[in-house]
Design a protein around this motif. Structure first.
Motif, PDB file in Angstrom:
ATOM      1  N   THR A  72      64.861  67.897  48.735  1.00  0.00           N
ATOM      2  CA  THR A  72      63.856  68.872  48.656  1.00  0.00           C
ATOM      3  C   THR A  72      64.049  69.920  49.769  1.00  0.00           C
ATOM      4  O   THR A  72      63.884  71.158  49.172  1.00  0.00           O
ATOM      5  N   ARG A  73      64.377  69.527  51.016  1.00  0.00           N
ATOM      6  CA  ARG A  73      64.763  70.643  51.900  1.00  0.00           C
ATOM      7  C   ARG A  73      65.976  71.507  51.375  1.00  0.00           C
ATOM      8  O   ARG A  73      65.882  72.746  51.802  1.00  0.00           O
ATOM      9  N   MET A  74      66.949  70.812  50.966  1.00  0.00           N
ATOM     10  CA  MET A  74      68.098  71.691  50.395  1.00  0.00           C
ATOM     11  C   MET A  74      67.794  72.735  49.486  1.00  0.00           C
ATOM     12  O   MET A  74      67.992  73.820  49.483  1.00  0.00           O
ATOM     13  N   ASN A  75      66.824  72.449  48.391  1.00  0.00           N
ATOM     14  CA  ASN A  75      66.277  73.016  47.502  1.00  0.00           C
ATOM     15  C   ASN A  75      65.511  74.099  48.029  1.00  0.00           C
ATOM     16  O   ASN A  75      65.421  75.388  47.476  1.00  0.00           O
ATOM     17  N   ASP A  76      64.727  73.839  48.932  1.00  0.00           N
ATOM     18  CA  ASP A  76      63.744  74.831  49.698  1.00  0.00           C
ATOM     19  C   ASP A  76      64.657  75.856  50.374  1.00  0.00           C
ATOM     20  O   ASP A  76      64.436  77.200  50.325  1.00  0.00           O
ATOM     21  N   ALA A  77      65.825  75.234  50.914  1.00  0.00           N
ATOM     22  CA  ALA A  77      66.533  76.394  51.625  1.00  0.00           C
ATOM     23  C   ALA A  77      67.324  77.492  50.523  1.00  0.00           C
ATOM     24  O   ALA A  77      67.702  78.670  50.837  1.00  0.00           O
ATOM     25  N   LEU A  78      67.719  76.877  49.494  1.00  0.00           N
ATOM     26  CA  LEU A  78      68.262  77.737  48.297  1.00  0.00           C
ATOM     27  C   LEU A  78      67.202  78.650  47.952  1.00  0.00           C
ATOM     28  O   LEU A  78      67.425  79.761  47.520  1.00  0.00           O
ATOM     29  N   LYS A  79      66.004  78.450  47.755  1.00  0.00           N
ATOM     30  CA  LYS A  79      64.887  79.102  47.050  1.00  0.00           C
ATOM     31  C   LYS A  79      64.622  80.262  48.279  1.00  0.00           C
ATOM     32  O   LYS A  79      64.613  81.381  47.894  1.00  0.00           O
ATOM     33  N   ASP A  80      64.726  80.045  49.485  1.00  0.00           N
ATOM     34  CA  ASP A  80      64.556  80.830  50.702  1.00  0.00           C
ATOM     35  C   ASP A  80      65.861  81.843  50.528  1.00  0.00           C
ATOM     36  O   ASP A  80      65.588  83.187  50.745  1.00  0.00           O
TER      37      ASP A  80
END
Length: 88
Positions: A72-80
């Motif tokens: 989830t944190r990796m997904n959030d980093a990509l969204k950012d």
């Protein structure tokens, strides 16, 4: 020909010995709406797709080292990243 096997001994378990069902248990539980499985914790309309992708070992190690929820944190980093960059 198979020989008949003796049945396993049935041991009675006192229902009072069952673990307490906490709020956390129900938050992580799957819920069915009719025949459709509804996963809790995701906002309505938030869809995710399973895929196969390759990352450098050091990138994966860094995210995995952060513990549970690393995907989830990796997904959030990509969204950012997408907020300030064009993927094209």
């Amino acid at each position: 020909m198979n020989a008949s096997k003796a049945g396993s001994a049935i041991t009675w378990t006192d229902p009072d010995d069952a673990p307490e069902l906490s709020d956390e248990f129900f938050e992580r539980a799957d819920e069915y709406a009719g025949e459709n499985l509804v996963r809790r914790g995701r906002p309505a309309g938030s869809r995710k797709t399973a895929t196969t992708i390759r990352f450098d070992d050091d990138v994966l190690a860094a995210f995995r080292a952060t513990g549970k929820g690393w995907q989830t944190r990796m997904n959030d980093a990509l969204k950012d990243w997408l907020k300030t960059h064009s993927p094209v």
